[in-house]
Design a protein around this motif. Structure first.
Motif, short mmCIF file in Angstrom:
data_model
loop_
_atom_site.label_atom_id
_atom_site.label_comp_id
_atom_site.label_asym_id
_atom_site.label_seq_id
_atom_site.Cartn_x
_atom_site.Cartn_y
_atom_site.Cartn_z
N ILE A 132 5.22 7.34 -10.87
CA ILE A 132 5.24 7.63 -9.43
C ILE A 132 5.02 6.33 -8.67
N LEU A 133 5.92 6.05 -7.75
CA LEU A 133 5.79 4.88 -6.90
C LEU A 133 5.32 5.31 -5.52
N ASN A 134 4.26 4.71 -5.05
CA ASN A 134 3.71 5.04 -3.75
C ASN A 134 3.79 3.80 -2.89
N PHE A 135 4.54 3.84 -1.81
CA PHE A 135 4.70 2.70 -0.94
C PHE A 135 3.82 2.89 0.28
N GLY A 136 3.17 1.81 0.69
CA GLY A 136 2.32 1.90 1.86
C GLY A 136 2.00 0.51 2.37
N SER A 137 1.09 0.46 3.31
CA SER A 137 0.72 -0.81 3.91
C SER A 137 -0.77 -0.81 4.20
N CYS A 138 -1.40 -1.93 3.93
CA CYS A 138 -2.81 -2.10 4.26
C CYS A 138 -2.93 -3.35 5.11
#
Length: 116
Positions: A109-115
């Motif tokens: 599972i690939l989870n894309f996000g930004s911090c």
């Protein structure tokens, strides 16, 4: 054929951009700074235009963009076919490949996000 078209496009953009930087340096500086705002690059106090602005449209810039665009040609995914084994950078800076993270028959599972 795709690589040749990309080479022509990127080279044309670099030549036109470099020419405009020579002919209209202030306008190009404003344009590049606006691009920095869109990418939020200018929010980092360690980046100043004098450090990175003049590198736009340089020979190194041309080679980097070509490398990225040519590499992306290999990353195309098609329904019903295996996923591309795209290179990724781990948190420790090590370059690995996406499928290195597969474990047995478990789904990846690939989870894309930004911090920030």
């Amino acid at each position: 054929l795709q690589k040749i078209l990309i080479l022509l496009h990127v080279t044309t953009c670099a030549v036109v951009g470099k020419t405009l930087m020579i002919l209209f340096p202030n306008a190009m500086k404003r344009y590049i700074l606006k691009q920095g705002e869109k990418s939020r690059m200018n929010e980092n106090p360690k980046f100043s235009y004098e450090n990175w602005g003049p590198t736009f449209f340089s020979f190194k810039y041309l080679l980097f963009v070509l490398k990225v665009k040519w590499k992306r040609l290999e990353d195309e995914a098609y329904e019903g076919h295996p996923a591309p084994n795209t290179p990724v950078v781990a948190f420790n800076g090590e370059v690995r490949h996406l499928l290195d993270f597969m474990q047995d028959n478990r789904p990846l599972i690939l989870n894309f996000g930004s911090c920030t």
